[in-house]
Design a protein around this motif. Sequence first.
Motif, PDB file in Angstrom:
ATOM      1  N   GLY A  77       0.921  -1.293   0.125  1.00 17.01           N
ATOM      2  CA  GLY A  77       0.046   0.006  -0.115  1.00 17.01           C
ATOM      3  C   GLY A  77       0.664   1.317   0.036  1.00 17.01           C
ATOM      4  N   ILE A  78       0.086   2.326  -0.318  1.00 12.78           N
ATOM      5  CA  ILE A  78       0.788   3.849  -0.320  1.00 12.78           C
ATOM      6  C   ILE A  78       1.388   4.052   0.758  1.00 12.78           C
ATOM      7  N   THR A  79       0.807   3.837   2.141  1.00 15.28           N
ATOM      8  CA  THR A  79       1.219   4.297   3.343  1.00 15.28           C
ATOM      9  C   THR A  79       2.439   3.627   3.718  1.00 15.28           C
ATOM     10  N   ALA A  80       2.379   2.306   3.448  1.00 15.99           N
ATOM     11  CA  ALA A  80       3.642   1.394   3.901  1.00 15.99           C
ATOM     12  C   ALA A  80       4.647   1.541   2.832  1.00 15.99           C
ATOM     13  N   ALA A  81       4.476   2.114   1.820  1.00 19.16           N
ATOM     14  CA  ALA A  81       5.610   2.252   0.861  1.00 19.16           C
ATOM     15  C   ALA A  81       6.258   3.793   1.142  1.00 19.16           C
ATOM     16  N   VAL A  82       5.350   4.708   1.328  1.00 18.20           N
ATOM     17  CA  VAL A  82       6.107   6.066   1.615  1.00 18.20           C
ATOM     18  C   VAL A  82       6.919   5.750   3.019  1.00 18.20           C
ATOM     19  N   SER A  83       6.239   5.289   4.032  1.00 14.82           N
ATOM     20  CA  SER A  83       6.884   4.984   5.339  1.00 14.82           C
ATOM     21  C   SER A  83       8.459   4.360   5.097  1.00 14.82           C
ATOM     22  N   ALA A  84       8.266   3.285   4.590  1.00 12.12           N
ATOM     23  CA  ALA A  84       9.439   2.415   4.269  1.00 12.12           C
ATOM     24  C   ALA A  84      10.591   3.416   3.513  1.00 12.12           C
ATOM     25  N   ALA A  85      10.121   4.131   2.678  1.00 14.29           N
ATOM     26  CA  ALA A  85      11.279   5.005   1.994  1.00 14.29           C
ATOM     27  C   ALA A  85      11.640   5.937   2.791  1.00 14.29           C
ATOM     28  N   ARG A  86      10.668   6.788   3.529  1.00 13.08           N
ATOM     29  CA  ARG A  86      11.398   7.731   4.497  1.00 13.08           C
ATOM     30  C   ARG A  86      12.303   7.450   5.438  1.00 13.08           C
ATOM     31  N   ARG A  87      12.153   6.048   5.706  1.00 14.40           N
ATOM     32  CA  ARG A  87      13.407   5.562   6.942  1.00 14.40           C
ATOM     33  C   ARG A  87      14.631   5.356   5.986  1.00 14.40           C
ATOM     34  N   GLN A  88      14.846   5.046   4.842  1.00 18.47           N
ATOM     35  CA  GLN A  88      15.905   4.751   4.259  1.00 18.47           C
ATOM     36  C   GLN A  88      16.640   5.810   3.376  1.00 18.47           C
ATOM     37  N   ILE A  89      15.737   6.843   2.776  1.00 16.27           N
ATOM     38  CA  ILE A  89      16.525   7.650   1.930  1.00 16.27           C
ATOM     39  C   ILE A  89      16.911   8.806   2.533  1.00 16.27           C
ATOM     40  N   PRO A  90      17.811   9.476   1.875  1.00 18.26           N
ATOM     41  CA  PRO A  90      18.383  10.863   2.627  1.00 18.26           C
ATOM     42  C   PRO A  90      17.288  11.809   2.714  1.00 18.26           C
ATOM     43  N   HIS A  91      17.384  12.698   3.581  1.00 15.43           N
ATOM     44  CA  HIS A  91      16.456  13.498   4.126  1.00 15.43           C
ATOM     45  C   HIS A  91      16.014  14.726   2.932  1.00 15.43           C
ATOM     46  N   THR A  92      17.167  14.770   2.014  1.00 13.84           N
ATOM     47  CA  THR A  92      16.821  15.845   0.863  1.00 13.84           C
ATOM     48  C   THR A  92      16.045  15.293  -0.441  1.00 13.84           C
ATOM     49  N   MET A  93      15.868  14.123  -0.362  1.00 12.98           N
ATOM     50  CA  MET A  93      15.462  13.473  -1.306  1.00 12.98           C
ATOM     51  C   MET A  93      13.627  13.338  -1.269  1.00 12.98           C
ATOM     52  N   LYS A  94      13.247  13.720  -2.580  1.00 14.30           N
ATOM     53  CA  LYS A  94      11.537  13.758  -2.525  1.00 14.30           C
ATOM     54  C   LYS A  94      11.052  12.356  -2.922  1.00 14.30           C
ATOM     55  N   ILE A  95      10.082  12.444  -2.255  1.00 20.41           N
ATOM     56  CA  ILE A  95       9.091  11.155  -2.498  1.00 20.41           C
ATOM     57  C   ILE A  95       7.892  11.577  -3.349  1.00 20.41           C
ATOM     58  N   GLU A  96       7.685  10.772  -4.372  1.00 22.10           N
ATOM     59  CA  GLU A  96       6.677  10.964  -5.363  1.00 22.10           C
ATOM     60  C   GLU A  96       5.954   9.663  -5.523  1.00 22.10           C
ATOM     61  N   VAL A  97       4.472   9.848  -5.551  1.00 17.17           N
ATOM     62  CA  VAL A  97       3.607   8.704  -5.689  1.00 17.17           C
ATOM     63  C   VAL A  97       2.497   8.834  -6.804  1.00 17.17           C
ATOM     64  N   GLU A  98       2.351   7.760  -7.468  1.00 20.62           N
ATOM     65  CA  GLU A  98       1.464   7.756  -8.620  1.00 20.62           C
ATOM     66  C   GLU A  98       0.225   7.269  -8.115  1.00 20.62           C
ATOM     67  N   THR A  99      -0.904   8.107  -8.224  1.00 25.24           N
ATOM     68  CA  THR A  99      -2.292   7.618  -7.983  1.00 25.24           C
ATOM     69  C   THR A  99      -3.061   7.661  -8.998  1.00 25.24           C
ATOM     70  N   GLU A 100      -4.175   6.648  -8.831  1.00 30.34           N
ATOM     71  CA  GLU A 100      -5.131   6.439  -9.957  1.00 30.34           C
ATOM     72  C   GLU A 100      -6.548   6.783  -9.464  1.00 30.34           C
ATOM     73  N   SER A 101      -6.761   7.152  -8.372  1.00 31.06           N
ATOM     74  CA  SER A 101      -8.165   7.320  -7.797  1.00 31.06           C
ATOM     75  C   SER A 101      -8.017   8.200  -6.577  1.00 31.06           C
ATOM     76  N   LEU A 102      -9.258   8.997  -6.281  1.00 34.48           N
ATOM     77  CA  LEU A 102      -9.266  10.144  -5.177  1.00 34.48           C
ATOM     78  C   LEU A 102      -8.872   9.321  -4.015  1.00 34.48           C
ATOM     79  N   ALA A 103      -9.330   8.151  -3.633  1.00 37.80           N
ATOM     80  CA  ALA A 103      -8.830   7.270  -2.458  1.00 37.80           C
ATOM     81  C   ALA A 103      -7.279   7.207  -2.231  1.00 37.80           C
ATOM     82  N   GLN A 104      -6.774   6.900  -3.560  1.00 38.10           N
ATOM     83  CA  GLN A 104      -5.132   6.945  -3.453  1.00 38.10           C
ATOM     84  C   GLN A 104      -4.536   8.252  -3.199  1.00 38.10           C
TER      85      GLN A 104
END
Length: 233
Positions: A168-195
Amino acid sequence: MREQIRAWLDEDVGAGDVSSWSTIPAGSQSRAVIHVKENGILAGMPIAQLVFHVVDPSLTFHALAADGDKVQKGTVIAEVEGNTHSLLTGERLALNLLQRLSGIATKTSSFIEALDGLPVRLTDTRKTTPGHRLLEKYAVRIGGGSNHRFGLYDAVMIKDNHIKGSGGITAAVSAARRQIPHTMKIEVETESLAQVEEALASGADIIILDNIYNYLMKEARLRIKTHSPHVII
């Protein structure tokens, strides 16, 4: 770029240009003219010059136009002088690159004109021709566009397959935040209003609206700007 050009020449020339060797005397000298066959935005002149230099450093390249110029059909953009064999060896690669990059710049420019006055930027993708990414992204900029990420290494872009693979999106963003440099952006692809809502709640920096109907896109934009005006869409 020189290494790339040598590889492209190896692909085209192989053991040698038999047509030129068998028909034209070795010491023949010529002047080649490069002209434009369609109106457009010129891109790739420094690369074309480098092609001829790699083929034969004694060739003289006279640029009569520059990248970014709006050129008209029939305009002479360059003259190249020197050994005839060398000119014919580099001719096709130089023209192929000029044509492809100018085509990209011209097409990009037409989109930029269509977007005139709107608060948006036109960006490119990683869907480039293998081996040509640097040049093709350069051509986008010459045409007035902007570059998105250059590869898998310079930004986190969570697409549908990452969402499925991570739970899921929440799990993916959370995992990425823990591992990437603080200067790096996180971009999420969405296909619905719920996403979109989940991406906002997870703290995504950039949200992609992918294959979403126009009326839903308007609603998504409104929600994003109301909830997190700093998020890029």
